[in-house]
Scaffold this motif. Structure first.
Motif, PDB file in Angstrom:
ATOM      1  N   ASN A  90      10.216  -5.759  -4.608  1.00 38.87           N
ATOM      2  CA  ASN A  90       9.075  -5.187  -3.885  1.00 38.87           C
ATOM      3  C   ASN A  90       9.305  -3.730  -3.508  1.00 38.87           C
ATOM      4  N   GLU A 109      -3.609  -5.702  -9.895  1.00 41.09           N
ATOM      5  CA  GLU A 109      -3.032  -6.478  -8.793  1.00 41.09           C
ATOM      6  C   GLU A 109      -1.858  -5.746  -8.148  1.00 41.09           C
ATOM      7  N   ASN A 157      -1.682  -4.702  -4.194  1.00 38.69           N
ATOM      8  CA  ASN A 157      -0.555  -5.164  -3.384  1.00 38.69           C
ATOM      9  C   ASN A 157       0.110  -4.008  -2.644  1.00 38.69           C
ATOM     10  N   GLN A 183       0.147  -3.150   1.448  1.00 40.86           N
ATOM     11  CA  GLN A 183       1.386  -2.957   2.206  1.00 40.86           C
ATOM     12  C   GLN A 183       1.336  -1.676   3.028  1.00 40.86           C
TER      13      GLN A 183
END
Length: 658
Positions: free
Chosen positions: A297, A340, A344, A348
């Motif tokens: 991530n 996507e 995402n 965040q």
């Protein structure tokens, strides 16, 4: 290794030949680096590794019955190297009796006993603590008459040659790329000489000298050519302020505009960096562009925000083609279309923004950076200097107070060395006049004023302020901090002046943190039992006050973390007036309106001794309020550029987990 291989002209030709992007073989990472570079987690580990290399060389030369000829550097970068060597001498019996050393440079004119002298620096950091014979160490003489300097510089080089040349040269690097004091414009064949210092070099030294006007304009420096003649060269660099110039030296062309780039083709050179100094290198800044990476991530967030900034496109407008054209096809292959991924990362970033830095009571905190409970928190803000709280997080400070949290500020040091002499005299003069005006008999105050005027009139560079003057300067700054607390709205009793002992030396050179420093922090945390701690997280200088203050906090947290109240404590790190967190690192961003920005400025103005003529201006001519506002506006603009909401300004934080 023969002398011809170290000829400057040969080195320059080799550098040109090496100026290509290459990989060792098919399947190997691409490298843009033209100098062997080692990256360590922190400067301590890096320094220990360099000290070990020097110690091994000394011992090897001892076995061979030969002298070990070292070229040594000064400044903050090698301090931990020298400390480790001293420790090895005392604990492991490392002898320096076979060492002959030559230092790179010295200010001109400079008396050897001055607190700013490199002679004094080397004695305090190394020579006085090991068994090197006095006749074995040499430093340029900053007192040589001008008419004799040229011949003196030639003789200094001749001394090096007479003992067989330098086996090992230790270097730092200036913010402008200088090595020694070979400033931009120095040629590769430059010899040892008297040089006029670049303005940026003098500005960087202003803190040590107590103002730019006190920094010498000239210095004697070992030339580029004799530096390159050393058989082994190691260059040290710590902190993000060196990151840009390091990238230029390591990855850029050989150029006189960055003298460190001359090291590119030396046959045995290494750059030793901490992670911050290496942060602009391609393999660190955009690792996906040189090799395969693990797309976790954090890496995805870093890559997508970098792509958005590079292309000047909001995150939600990035396309598959943008990813493919910029070395991120592996990310698409692993996660599918960019749509996507973009959403995402956008979400965040969106979730880092909050107007409730202490948490919003009775709200769903699933996607908020702070907890909703407890609704009213005890907050402890650590401020290394008396103005770091308002400069670095003044808007957040105000929000925490306005939203009803119990806010305490711990001013870790007195900040007394950052007060100009005339400010101290003005303050003492006020006290004397105040006493006279109200008929208060105070011959002691009058004597302090008279003695201070006399001392400051005749003080020399080798002298530090008297205890009375340091106390006056500290009292002045304490009063300014109290004024800020009243302005923000916290009781003065919630301002804690810790006066940590490591700081109280009267000079820029501080003592290492000790048990007393850590205990002060530990006791305060135990007393307040905070739900939130805010602390300065800019560690550009490993020996700087912010870093030392954090080391004490970290040690205290290590002792306290097992106590029950610490289970509910979160630690947030802020940055200083010079730099902000990278966007992908930010975990909480607190927006400010135009009115809040103005109020923060007014809070900073309470620190009158730091306004206009700042003692430690550095190489940035802006006042602290200007630096803070431009940084905060820059953070808000970055969020806006990435496609998020537009705010006037933002303060950013990273959570530190213990």
């Amino acid at each position: 290794m023969d002398q011809q291989s170290l000829n400057p002209e040969t080195i320059l030709m080799q550098a040109a030949d090496n100026a290509i992007v290459s990989g060792e073989s098919v399947g190997q990472p691409i490298t843009y680096e033209k100098i062997p570079t080692q990256i360590f987690a922190d400067s301590k580990d890096a320094s220990n590794a360099v000290a070990q290399e020097i110690a091994d060389l000394i011992r090897q030369k001892q076995k061979e019955g030969k002298p070990c000829v070292l070229g040594l550097a000064t400044g903050s970068s090698p301090k931990t190297v020298y400390a480790k060597l001293v420790k090895m001498h005392k604990e492991e019996g490392l002898s320096f009796k076979n060492v002959i050393s030559f230092n790179l440079d010295e200010y001109y004119q400079m008396e050897p006993d001055s607190i700013h002298s490199y002679h004094r620096f080397m004695k305090e950091q190394l020579f006085d603590h090991v068994d090197i014979p006095k006749e074995n160490y040499f430093l340029p003489d900053g007192t040589i008459p001008a008419a004799m300097v040229r011949d003196y510089c030639t003789s200094y080089e001749n001394k090096i040659n007479a003992v067989g040349g330098l086996d090992f040269q230790l270097l730092g690097i200036g913010g402008n790329g200088h090595i020694g004091f070979n400033e931009p414009g120095s040629l590769i064949n430059a010899r040892t000489r008297l040089i006029t210092l670049d303005h940026s070099t003098r500005a960087a030294a202003a803190m040590e000298f107590g103002g730019l006007h006190k920094v010498p304009r000239k210095a004697i420096t070992l030339g580029v050519a004799p530096i390159l003649s050393a058989r082994r060269i190691v260059l040290l660099a710590w902190g993000e302020r060196k990151a840009s110039v390091i990238r230029g030296a390591v990855e850029g062309p050989v150029t006189e505009r960055n003298p460190a780039s001359y090291l590119q083709a030396h046959p045995d050179v290494s750059f030793i960096l901490d992670e911050s100094a290496a942060s602009e290198l391609t393999r660190v800044k955009t690792p996906w562009s040189v090799d395969s990476v693990v797309w976790d991530n954090k890496m995805i967030k870093k890559a997508v925000t970098h792509l958005s900034q590079s292309l000047k496109k909001p995150i939600l407008k990035l396309t598959d083609k943008d990813y493919n054209d910029n070395g991120m096809s592996d990310l698409l292959a692993q996660y599918g279309a960019c749509y996507e991924i973009n959403i995402n990362v956008f979400n965040q970033l969106q979730h880092t923004i909050t107007g409730w830095p202490g948490g919003k009571a009775n709200a769903d905190d699933t996607n908020r950076p702070e907890r909703a409970q407890p609704a009213k928190k005890r907050v402890l803000i650590f401020s290394p200097h008396p103005d770091d709280d308002i400069i670095s997080m003044g808007g957040t400070f105000q929000r925490l107070v306005d939203q009803g949290h119990e806010v305490h500020v711990a001013y870790q040091t007195s900040g007394n060395i950052a007060v100009a002499d005339d400010e101290a005299l003005r303050f003492i003069d006020f006290v004397v006049d105040f006493n006279k005006e109200f008929g208060i008999e105070s011959p002691e105050a009058t004597k302090i004023f008279t003695d201070a005027k006399e001392f400051l009139k005749h003080t020399k560079d080798s002298e530090i302020d008297t205890p009375e003057i340091r106390h006056v300067k500290g009292t002045l700054r304490r009063g300014e901090a109290k004024a800020t607390c009243r302005f923000v709205g916290i009781p003065v009793e919630n301002a804690h002046f810790l006066n940590m002992p490591f700081y109280e030396t009267g000079t820029v050179q501080k003592n290492p943190i000790g048990e007393a420093d850590i205990k002060i922090i530990e006791n305060l945390i135990e007393e307040i039992k905070p739900h939130q701690i805010y602390a300065a997280g800019d560690f550009a200088d490993p020996h700087g006050t912010h870093k030392v203050c954090w080391d004490a906090i970290e040690a205290a947290l290590g002792r306290s973390k097992h106590k029950n109240f610490m289970k509910d404590c979160w630690v947030w790190l802020y940055r200083g007036a010079w730099a902000e967190w990278d966007i992908y690192e930010i975990e909480m961003a607190v927006p400010m309106s135009p009115d809040q920005v103005l109020k923060k400025r007014q809070g900073i103005f309470k620190h009158q001794s730091q306004k206009d003529g700042v003692v430690f201006q550095g190489d940035d001519s802006r006042e602290f309020w200007q630096r803070a506002e431009e940084r905060n506006r820059g953070t808000a603009q970055l969020y806006d550029d990435l496609g998020l909401a537009e705010y006037e300004a933002m303060e950013a934080f990273v959570r530190w987990k213990f």
